[in-house]
Write an enzyme that holds these catalytic residues in place. Structure first.
Site, mmCIF file in Angstrom:
data_model
loop_
_atom_site.group_PDB
_atom_site.id
_atom_site.type_symbol
_atom_site.label_atom_id
_atom_site.label_comp_id
_atom_site.label_asym_id
_atom_site.label_seq_id
_atom_site.Cartn_x
_atom_site.Cartn_y
_atom_site.Cartn_z
ATOM 1 C CE LYS A 1 -2.313 1.947 3.574
ATOM 2 N NZ LYS A 1 -2.408 3.411 3.512
ATOM 3 N NE ARG B 1 1.939 3.220 12.896
ATOM 4 C CZ ARG B 1 1.120 4.032 13.530
ATOM 5 N NH1 ARG B 1 1.614 4.980 14.309
ATOM 6 N NH2 ARG B 1 -0.178 3.926 13.396
ATOM 7 N NE ARG C 1 -0.900 -0.893 16.047
ATOM 8 C CZ ARG C 1 -0.959 -0.426 14.796
ATOM 9 N NH1 ARG C 1 -1.235 -1.230 13.798
ATOM 10 N NH2 ARG C 1 -0.751 0.839 14.546
ATOM 11 N N PRO D 1 -16.679 15.174 -9.820
ATOM 12 C CG PRO D 1 -18.878 14.377 -10.008
ATOM 13 C CD PRO D 1 -18.081 15.580 -9.580
ATOM 14 C CB THR E 1 -10.227 6.130 12.608
ATOM 15 O OG1 THR E 1 -8.963 6.111 11.965
ATOM 16 C CG2 THR E 1 -11.061 4.955 12.162
ATOM 17 C CG HIS F 1 -13.525 14.330 -1.251
ATOM 18 N ND1 HIS F 1 -13.829 14.352 0.083
ATOM 19 C CD2 HIS F 1 -14.624 14.799 -1.890
ATOM 20 C CE1 HIS F 1 -15.064 14.819 0.259
ATOM 21 N NE2 HIS F 1 -15.560 15.099 -0.927
ATOM 22 C CG ASP F 2 -11.473 17.953 -6.965
ATOM 23 O OD1 ASP F 2 -12.386 18.723 -7.350
ATOM 24 O OD2 ASP F 2 -10.304 18.335 -6.775
ATOM 25 C CG ASP G 1 -4.967 4.751 1.362
ATOM 26 O OD1 ASP G 1 -6.091 5.159 1.010
ATOM 27 O OD2 ASP G 1 -4.629 4.636 2.557
ATOM 28 C CG LEU G 2 -3.597 7.864 -4.759
ATOM 29 C CD1 LEU G 2 -3.607 8.149 -6.262
ATOM 30 C CD2 LEU G 2 -2.281 8.339 -4.146
ATOM 31 C CE LYS G 3 -7.477 7.425 3.813
ATOM 32 N NZ LYS G 3 -6.186 6.721 3.785
#
Ligand code: C5P
Length: 225
Positions: free
Chosen positions: A33, A206, A176, A67, A116, A64-65, A60-62
């Protein structure tokens, strides 16, 4: 299971470090990732370098703009042949539909529901009523009806989402390993628990990447699945 669901999050500022860690553990994970920080720092070149390792790539560029812009971004990363790309489900139906339409045939497009890092105080401040769980379920339903392949959700939500979206491709970070580093964290979900609850992809950063012995850490998690 036949395919290893562990995607290692390569959250390192230096390309060489990311590459070295990924090569070391490559035999014990299912994919890699790369996040926004990596992509902004190293761009297509960096992705090409990491792709040489031969594992599927999760970007994982997330996104949001509007369309049109998100669709254009999806087309621009098409040449990188990512296996998974994230967009924000909060971007709305048209954005998600256009993102999926612009993605490659073999690319899973998954929606980020509620970060989160946000609590209910943050939700109220941005005009979102109700609780976090309801917001996740609402956005999961919207992502599903907009044609996305799945969503990103926490290990605490995956069972509920799985029960309403049986074939949803569910990506779960924040895991975890039991007894491992930060295993004493309150309410931590283990990779095995997340998989049993319906996760398709287990994102681990991690606990493997920063372990004293990343290979042993990856092997130990793999053995629990
Ligand atoms: O905590 P860890 O290092 O395992 O995080 C793995 C990856 O999952 C990181 O890239 C982080 O950005 C991502 N993550 C996330 N949502 C969370 C927790 C972690 O996207 N709630």
């Amino acid at each position: 299971m036949s395919t290893n669901p562990i995607y290692l999050a390569l959250d390192f500022p230096r390309l060489e470090t990311a590459e070295a860690v990924a090569r070391k553990v490559a035999g014990h994970i299912g994919g890699l990732k790369l996040g926004l920080e990596f992509f902004c720092a190293h761009g297509h070149h960096g992705v090409h370098e990491i792709a040489k390792i031969g594992l599927p790539i999760f970007l994982d560029l997330k996104l949001h703009d509007i369309p049109n812009t998100v669709a254009g971004a999806m087309q621009a990363i098409h040449v990188l042949e990512p296996a998974i790309v994230t967009v924000h489900a909060g971007g709305g139906r048209a954005m998600m539909e256009d993102a999926k339409a612009a993605a490659g045939e073999h690319c899973k497009v998954v929606g980020v529901t509620l970060l989160t890092s946000l609590d209910e105080g943050d939700m109220t401040a941005t005009g979102i009523g109700g609780n976090a769980h309801d917001q996740v379920m609402r956005l999961a339903e919207l992502a599903q009806s907009s044609g996305l392949d799945g969503i990103v959700c926490s290990g605490h939500e995956v069972a509920a989402v799985h029960s309403q979206w049986k074939d949803g491709y569910l990506v779960v970070p924040g895991l975890r390993p039991a007894g491992g580093a930060m295993g004493d964290q309150k309410r931590a979900v283990t990779p095995r628990q997340a998989r049993d609850a319906g996760a398709s992809v287990l994102v681990v950063g991690r606990p493997i990447a920063r372990a004293e012995d990343p290979v042993a850490a990856a092997r130990a998690i793999e053995a629990t699945l």
